[in-house]
Structure formats: structure tokens, C-alpha cells
Design an enzyme around this catalytic site. Sequence first.
Site, mmCIF file in Angstrom:
data_model
loop_
_atom_site.group_PDB
_atom_site.id
_atom_site.type_symbol
_atom_site.label_atom_id
_atom_site.label_comp_id
_atom_site.label_asym_id
_atom_site.label_seq_id
_atom_site.Cartn_x
_atom_site.Cartn_y
_atom_site.Cartn_z
ATOM 1 C CD GLU A 99 10.099 -9.271 -18.128
ATOM 2 O OE1 GLU A 99 9.877 -10.231 -17.170
ATOM 3 O OE2 GLU A 99 9.512 -8.003 -18.021
ATOM 4 C CD1 TRP A 146 -3.044 -4.633 -4.901
ATOM 5 C CD2 TRP A 146 -1.682 -5.842 -3.269
ATOM 6 N NE1 TRP A 146 -2.640 -6.312 -5.311
ATOM 7 C CE2 TRP A 146 -1.895 -6.716 -4.287
ATOM 8 C CE3 TRP A 146 -0.958 -6.311 -2.162
ATOM 9 C CZ2 TRP A 146 -1.340 -7.976 -4.404
ATOM 10 C CZ3 TRP A 146 -0.447 -7.706 -2.072
ATOM 11 C CH2 TRP A 146 -0.822 -8.284 -3.340
ATOM 12 C CE LYS A 191 7.167 -0.782 -10.536
ATOM 13 N NZ LYS A 191 7.596 -1.421 -11.765
ATOM 14 C CE LYS A 235 6.531 -7.010 -17.908
ATOM 15 N NZ LYS A 235 7.403 -6.876 -16.874
ATOM 16 N NE ARG A 254 4.237 1.777 -1.491
ATOM 17 C CZ ARG A 254 5.209 1.096 -1.335
ATOM 18 N NH1 ARG A 254 6.572 1.510 -2.394
ATOM 19 N NH2 ARG A 254 5.541 0.555 -0.278
ATOM 20 C CB CYS A 262 -0.713 -0.004 1.316
ATOM 21 S SG CYS A 262 -1.768 -1.475 1.648
ATOM 22 C CG HIS A 291 10.136 -32.090 -24.967
ATOM 23 N ND1 HIS A 291 10.726 -33.600 -25.391
ATOM 24 C CD2 HIS A 291 11.488 -31.381 -25.386
ATOM 25 C CE1 HIS A 291 11.891 -33.533 -25.806
ATOM 26 N NE2 HIS A 291 12.498 -32.426 -25.790
ATOM 27 C CG ASN A 312 2.632 -1.158 2.943
ATOM 28 O OD1 ASN A 312 2.125 -1.830 2.943
ATOM 29 N ND2 ASN A 312 3.836 -0.276 2.458
ATOM 30 N N GLY A 313 1.343 -3.014 5.307
ATOM 31 C CA GLY A 313 2.105 -4.388 6.073
ATOM 32 C C GLY A 313 1.082 -5.304 6.506
ATOM 33 C CD GLU A 318 3.030 -7.026 -15.163
ATOM 34 O OE1 GLU A 318 3.882 -7.317 -16.068
ATOM 35 O OE2 GLU A 318 3.356 -7.021 -13.751
HETATM 36 O O1 M6R Z 1 10.360 -4.903 -6.965
HETATM 37 P P1 M6R Z 1 10.937 -6.318 -7.488
HETATM 38 O O2 M6R Z 1 11.781 -6.308 -8.707
HETATM 39 O O3 M6R Z 1 11.486 -7.190 -6.446
HETATM 40 O O4 M6R Z 1 9.598 -6.895 -7.836
HETATM 41 C C1 M6R Z 1 9.511 -8.355 -8.393
HETATM 42 C C2 M6R Z 1 8.140 -8.841 -8.832
HETATM 43 O O5 M6R Z 1 7.075 -8.460 -8.055
HETATM 44 C C3 M6R Z 1 7.884 -7.636 -10.309
HETATM 45 O O6 M6R Z 1 9.000 -7.666 -11.207
HETATM 46 C C4 M6R Z 1 6.675 -8.055 -11.075
HETATM 47 O O7 M6R Z 1 6.790 -9.334 -11.758
HETATM 48 C C5 M6R Z 1 6.282 -6.884 -12.099
HETATM 49 N N1 M6R Z 1 5.183 -6.210 -11.885
HETATM 50 C C6 M6R Z 1 6.354 -7.805 -13.588
HETATM 51 O O8 M6R Z 1 5.995 -6.771 -14.448
#
Ligand code: M6R
Length: 603
Positions: free
Chosen positions: A478, A73, A598, A482, A27, A2, A501, A99-100, A485
Site C-alpha cells: 500500500e 474519464w 476514484k 500510494k 470521478r 465519469c 530473491h 457513464n459506463g 500513484e
Molecule cells: O472503490 P474501490 O475500493 O473498489 O476501488 C479500488 C481501487 O480502484 C482503489 O483502491 C485504487 O487503487 C485507489 N485509487 C488507490 O489509492
Amino acid sequence: MCGIIGRVGDGNALESLLTGLENLEYRGYDSAGIAVQNGSGINVQKRSGKVEELKESIGEPLRGEVGIGHTRWSTHGPPTDANAHPHTDESEDVAVVHNGIIENYAALRERLVANGYAFSSETDTEVIPHLIQYYLDAGLDSETAFRQAIDELEGNYAITAMVSGEHVLYAARQGSPLVVGIEDGEYFLASDVPAFLEYTDSVVYLEDGDVVVVDEDGVEFTDLDGNPITRTSETVDWDPEQAGKGAYDHFMLKEITEQPTSLAQAIEGRIDPTNSRIALSDFEPGTFEEIDTVQFVACGTSYHAALYGSLILNQAGVRSTALLANEYSVSAPPTDDDTLVIAVTQSGETADTLSALRQATAEGARTLTVTNVVGSTAAREADDALFIRAGPEIGVAATKTFSSQAVILTLLGQRIASDRQGEPPADLESLLPELASMPGAIDDVLDDSDAAAIAERYEDSQAYFFIGRGLGYPVALEGALKFKEITYEHAEGFASGELKHGPLALVTPATPVFAIFTGEEDEKTLKNAEEAQTRGAPVVAVCPADHPAVEVADEHLEIADTDPDLAGLLANVQLQLVSYHAADLLDRPIDKPRNLAKSVTVE
Ligand code: M6R
């Protein structure tokens, strides 16, 4: 995860609180709220939905010089108005943003309910204002009541609180980030620096166990027992424009196009192509000569960068593995003091990654973090930190930080190999000039990409597959991450050779296959792509213009002919653009995809 913002100073706090919330929305964005102090007590406005909706719903302009705000969040309780922060006690004498996770909230809640305190939300956070009120009711002053309450909390938290009638904010940090911003007569508390970058660049990063009391005269830093501690301020060199969207429709597109600059920043002063040297001045010559094995730990996109770094190390003759940080507690390979554990994390605050880092430390390994955030928890807890210098990344989808991570890990890998072998790897001489030309090569991709047209052509597909070999494999993973996501479409990444496979069973004319060619056994990857094509799948080759795959593939996304250690990074920019345009066509909320945040500060 958050976002928290707090502000004390002259003039109305409302504008800086709302600006802070907008800057922190990456966040968390399922509910938002603010509370300000005015002559008649604490005024709380909160609701489910985005900050924009909160802004619209604040009818009468709120006034007050002290205030707190929060963007959420959800972890405990769905994103309803009632579960939105700030939370208060019943009489609204105490307001808290958090937050937490408070692990012992159920026991605390039971005790408070038994003492007559009535709860109105399903959150763990709500125990905090009631607990503070409980100690106020017992006759303690506000600061002592805050400390007593904090002392009883178990779990991770960053908390900011205020008490009705006081021109003061109380804050504490344990496991979740919290920073203080300092400007003449105006003070901020926030989860992250971009929250108040418009107002100040002078920042103090709090550490676990810190408690601060902020009023218009300044900030008092103490430990939980109230003993004074020294925390020094730093000047951050991110400017507010960097953290803003500028003329772009989305932060993601802005951050994709920033890659020539962010990459140039990442390598500046760190490579010396003329003398074939890596100049990572953060590390003395020979720093890594005793390292026997390297383990990378990371999540999500950072894991893909870690895999990239691990393959580079293996190819340079250094034993290395990349592990998902969230699996590390159950499947960590043995470590000893010749093991280097590298935590790769953009934010430096990902709970899974921090947990793996702490486990590695406890087991006696040497640790290093590769991160974007100076002052982050990972940077402070690891033995060493190497910063990727990408600047603030606001879009939830990581883009520019992936390329910077991969490049820094490439440099680090070569440096570790040099230290261990007593001489630079043979291919360094050819790699460094190519690395120096990467910002220009990315510019070329951005200028001439056909990604938008390809995204449109395949808009109605059933699924999207990404394949690559060697360093193309993490890029395939990746590319798929992306895509799924931000488009919410089904996308998968595979090692090219794995397609036959099992996954080949999924291939149809409605499943385009993006094939990444990095110059590592490309003829095999081309064969794998053709196997998919024979079953009807359109193939999009990501490769240089004169590559044999161009003749075979249905579509082509061009990249410069470069070193195999770097080709995947150019391919990745093309794939980022494809995802972006596909999501835009589908009208997805690109910067804030559903259910995501994020940085994820819970395990
Ligand atoms: O801040 P970080 O790099 O540790 O975050 C890790 C993942 O949560 C982050 O890379 C996530 O997979 C991205 N939103 C992907 O685009």
C-alpha cells in the site's frame, strides 16, 4: 468512470450543475461539460480539461432551469472537446450524459449513419442522443423514445437525457451508479451523493433496470416497460463540510488527518473492550459458524486491505485467501456453500470487484461486502454488507478508507474465528483495548511525523522501496501504491524476505528502503533492511521509539508500540504522509493524479 449531474427546479440550474461537477471531479477530470434548457433550445458548453477550465470558458452566464452536466474519464476516444459530454443529435434537440460503456455502439452507430444521422465524436455515448432522436423522428413522444433507445443498449450505463423545450429529465441505470436527490421543488440526478449534498441530504438510490422521469412536480420511478415501482428515500448523514476541502490544500491531506475520527466512527458500538467482545450487531451470534473458507476479492488499495484481513483470518486459524478481483474470473479457487466471499470496495462500484462478486454468487458462495457507500451496488448485491463509516473520500488516492477497511476486517476476522471456534480467540482480550486507543495513536503520528523532512531529504531518489513482513507486507504494498500513484515516481513494495530473491539487484544509494516493523519476526525484517543498507540504500525504519531498528536505520518514522494486528495501520499513516509530501514537493495534482479515477466502473 465519469460523473453525472442533472437538475430540475425553479431558478437557474447553472450554479448547482457546476457545483455538482466540482464535487464529482474525483470521478474523472479529463473533460467536462454542461447543457441547459433555455427559451432558445439546448445550450451546450463542453471542453477538454478540468471543470475550472469549463467554468472560465463559459462567457455569457447560461440560463435555464433544467440542465445536465458531466465530468469524464475517457474510455472511448481521447479527452478532446468533441468527445466531452453532453452529446447531442445534430440539431441539438436531445442532450445526453452517460457513464459506463455501450457495448453494441458500433452496430447502433452503423445503423444510425445508414439512416442519415451524422456523428461528431468518437464516443460510444453519442449513439444515445441519435437513437432517441431517431425515435422522435419516427413520431414517438419523448418518454417513449427514451425508453425505446434504452431498450436497445447493451452494456453498463447511467444515463441522463433531456429534450429541447421540455422541463423534464429522463434517466436510466444499468450497472453504473445513479442517485436521485430530492429537495422541495428541486430535484437532482447524480452519479454520487456528494454532487448535491449542498442542496439536499434526501436520496433515492436507483437500481439496475430503473427508469426515472423527473420534472418540477416530482420523480416518477418505473421499470423499463413503464410499470411503476416503489423506491424510498433515505437521509444521508454526510454533511457538505465533510465532503469539502475545508482549510486543507488537498483532499488527500484532509482525509489523512481525518483518520482518528473515521476510525473512531468505524469501531463505535462495535467493540466492547470491557467484556472482550466484538459487537458486530449486523450479524446474529453464530452467523459464521458454518464457514469453512473465506475468499476476499478486491482491487488496488482495497486489495491491500483484503490481504490484511486474510492474514488476520489465517492467523486466527480460518482458511482464507485474498484475490485480485480482476483475476477472479480466470483463477478463482473452488467455492461451495461453506465459502464466504468478501468483496472489499470503498466505492462499492468497482466493476472488477462487482464482477467477482457476481461470479461468487452464481457459484453458490455466501457473499458479504465491506464498503463505505450505503446504497452502492456491492451493498445491494451481496448477501450482507458491513459499512466502514469513513465518510466521503474525494481524493483519488484512498487513505482513510484503507485504515477503516483494515480495522473492520480485523474485527470481522476475529468474529468469524469466534463463531467457528465457539469462543473468542485468545488474543482478543489484549487486542480490543489497543484498538480502542488507535484514534489517539494516529493523532500522535499526525502531530509528530517527520514525514515531510524525510520526503524532502530523498526527493531526488531513483526509486522507493517498501518492505514488510506479515501484516507489514500489505502495508508495504500500500505504501508503494500510494507513492507511485501520486508522485509518478517508481515505487515497489516487497515482502521483506523476498528482497534477497531478486529485488536486491535494484538497490543503490539512490533507492531509499522504507522498512515496516509490526512486531512479527522483526529481527528478520531488520536483517533484510541491513542487507539493503550494506548495498548503500538508506533505510527508513517505521517502528516504535525503543525499537532496535532505530539504532541501525538512517531515518526513523515513529509509531506507538501496539498490537501486531494494528501496528501496520500506524505505519501506513506515516507512509501516506511521506507520499503526500513527496508529491507536494514535485507539485503533482495530488487529488487527481493523471490517468486515474476514484472508482473504476469498467473492467
Ligand atoms: O472503490 P474501490 O475500493 O473498489 O476501488 C479500488 C481501487 O480502484 C482503489 O483502491 C485504487 O487503487 C485507489 N485509487 C488507490 O489509492
